[in-house]
Design a protein around this motif. Structure first.
Motif, short mmCIF file in Angstrom:
data_model
loop_
_atom_site.label_atom_id
_atom_site.label_comp_id
_atom_site.label_asym_id
_atom_site.label_seq_id
_atom_site.Cartn_x
_atom_site.Cartn_y
_atom_site.Cartn_z
N ASP A 165 28.29 -49.94 80.20
CA ASP A 165 28.56 -48.93 79.16
C ASP A 165 27.32 -48.67 78.30
OD1 ASP A 165 28.42 -51.28 77.76
OD2 ASP A 165 30.41 -51.12 76.85
N LYS A 166 26.20 -49.31 78.65
CA LYS A 166 24.95 -49.08 77.91
C LYS A 166 23.74 -49.06 78.84
CE LYS A 166 25.31 -53.93 76.39
NZ LYS A 166 26.77 -54.11 76.50
N SER B 217 18.21 -51.37 73.11
CA SER B 217 19.25 -51.80 72.17
C SER B 217 20.09 -50.62 71.70
CB SER B 217 18.61 -52.47 70.95
OG SER B 217 18.09 -51.47 70.06
N GLU B 218 21.11 -50.91 70.90
CA GLU B 218 21.94 -49.87 70.29
C GLU B 218 21.07 -48.95 69.41
OE1 GLU B 218 24.95 -48.91 70.69
OE2 GLU B 218 25.09 -47.55 68.97
N ASP B 219 20.00 -49.48 68.84
CA ASP B 219 19.11 -48.65 67.99
C ASP B 219 18.48 -47.51 68.78
OD1 ASP B 219 19.55 -50.16 65.69
OD2 ASP B 219 17.96 -51.58 66.21
N ARG C 126 20.91 -43.67 80.20
CA ARG C 126 19.69 -43.18 79.55
C ARG C 126 18.48 -43.54 80.41
NH1 ARG C 126 18.02 -45.57 75.07
NH2 ARG C 126 19.26 -47.46 75.25
N SER D 39 20.06 -45.91 71.30
CA SER D 39 21.13 -45.37 72.15
C SER D 39 21.22 -43.85 72.17
CB SER D 39 22.48 -45.96 71.74
OG SER D 39 22.77 -45.60 70.40
N ASP E 75 22.53 -54.09 82.43
CA ASP E 75 22.54 -53.08 81.36
C ASP E 75 21.21 -52.35 81.24
OD1 ASP E 75 25.19 -53.82 80.43
OD2 ASP E 75 24.24 -55.67 79.72
N HIS F 167 23.22 -58.49 76.31
CA HIS F 167 22.51 -57.52 77.15
C HIS F 167 21.95 -58.23 78.38
CE1 HIS F 167 22.82 -54.75 73.81
NE2 HIS F 167 22.13 -53.84 74.45
N ARG G 160 20.02 -58.75 68.23
CA ARG G 160 20.30 -57.35 68.56
C ARG G 160 20.69 -57.17 70.01
NH1 ARG G 160 15.75 -52.77 67.29
NH2 ARG G 160 14.45 -54.24 68.46
#
Ligand SMILES: NC(=O)c1ccc[n+]([C@@H]2O[C@H](COP(=O)([O-])OP(=O)(O)OC[C@H]3O[C@@H](n4cnc5c(N)ncnc54)[C@H](O)[C@@H]3O)[C@@H](O)[C@H]2O)c1
Length: 256
Positions: A135-136, A237-239, A181, A241, A87, A7, A3
């Protein structure tokens, strides 16, 4: 599941407890990690554990005193260079010093606030430019149930964790339009160096009855740090986001 492949994550406090378990979890999910702590020999133990997992090739170590501006700036610069960007920053390093509040010295108060709250600020400030280039980008800060649910004999610690709560909300709003975030993790009692040695960190004549309401409601007693590690992995993680400017409490239902 990889996942967290690709990163790039800097985590503080990684020589012990929750941040060590989180470091191992982030590596297991494919991340490249710089693990930071003030304690070099125990950081090396974290690397040895990653070696057993076969993930040490994606782990670098950096010594830092997060309460020291020069040291914090240098550690972040080193991590960004090693990782080729950043990240996620996970601010988990902290200390706990307890006292009857009327006996708490200014030195102890300043050290607890200096490490926990000012250290979180210093690391975040240094990391923000690189995080904003990602970007994250995400900052995961460690507050505590001590900030919200009246933990006795640890007023400085509780105040530092309340400050972290507010700090996180401020930066979440301030940088949200740039896609950054910021989230608070709010653990309750979790087995770690702090919790396992709590008897030495608070006064000998502590009234333990005042702690009864802090016990987890779920069975099994105080859990290991892995219970928090997986939550942090999700948050970076993307989860995670769409989670920002908020808290995740991990306390086994102690405060319902
Ligand atoms: N364990 C719990 O029950 C609990 C509950 C709520 C919140 N927390 C928070 O979780 C985080 C992790 O704590 P833990 O319980 O795993 O404790 P721990 O004592 O096991 O780990 C803390 C780490 O921070 C490092 N550290 C201390 N001062 C530092 C400094 N100036 N610079 C760099 N590193 C420094 C220590 O060397 C140690 O490795 C902390 O922010 C703590 O406040 C823990």
């Amino acid at each position: 599941m990889e996942r967290l492949a690709d990163h790039r994550i800097l985590i503080t406090g990684a020589a012990s407890g929750i941040a060590r378990a989180t470091t191992l979890r982030l590596l297991a999910e494919g991340a490249h990690v710089v693990a930071a702590d003030i304690t070099a020999d125990r950081l090396a133990e974290t690397r040895a554990l990653a070696g057993k997992d076969g993930t040490a090739g994606r782990l670098a170590l950096v010594e830092v005193d997060i309460a020291d501006e020069t040291s914090a700036n240098a550690a972040v610069a080193s991590a960004v260079k090693t990782l080729g960007g950043l990240d996620a920053l996970v601010n988990a390093a902290a200390i706990m010093r307890g006292a009857h509040t009327h006996e708490c010295s200014l030195e102890v108060w300043n050290r607890v606030i200096g490490v926990n709250l000012t250290g979180t600020f210093l690391m975040t400030r240094a990391a923000l430019p690189a995080l904003l280039d990602s970007d994250k980008g995400v900052v995961v800060n460690f507050s505590s149930t001590a900030a919200f649910y009246a933990h006795p004999f640890m007023a400085a610690y509780s105040a530092s964790k309340g400050g972290i709560f507010s700090f996180t909300h401020s930066i979440a709003q301030e940088y949200s339009k740039q896609g950054l975030r910021a989230v608070n993790v709010v653990p309750g009692g979790i087995s770690s160096n702090i919790t396992d040695n709590i008897g030495e960190l608070i006064p000998a004549d502590t009234d333990w009855d005042l702690f009864l309401k802090l016990s987890p409601a779920l069975p099994g007693g105080i859990p290991g740090p892995e219970k928090v590690a997986g939550v942090v992995a999700m948050l970076v993680s993307e989860d995670g986001s769409f989670i920002s400017g908020s808290e995740i409490r991990v306390d086994g239902g102690a405060h319902q």
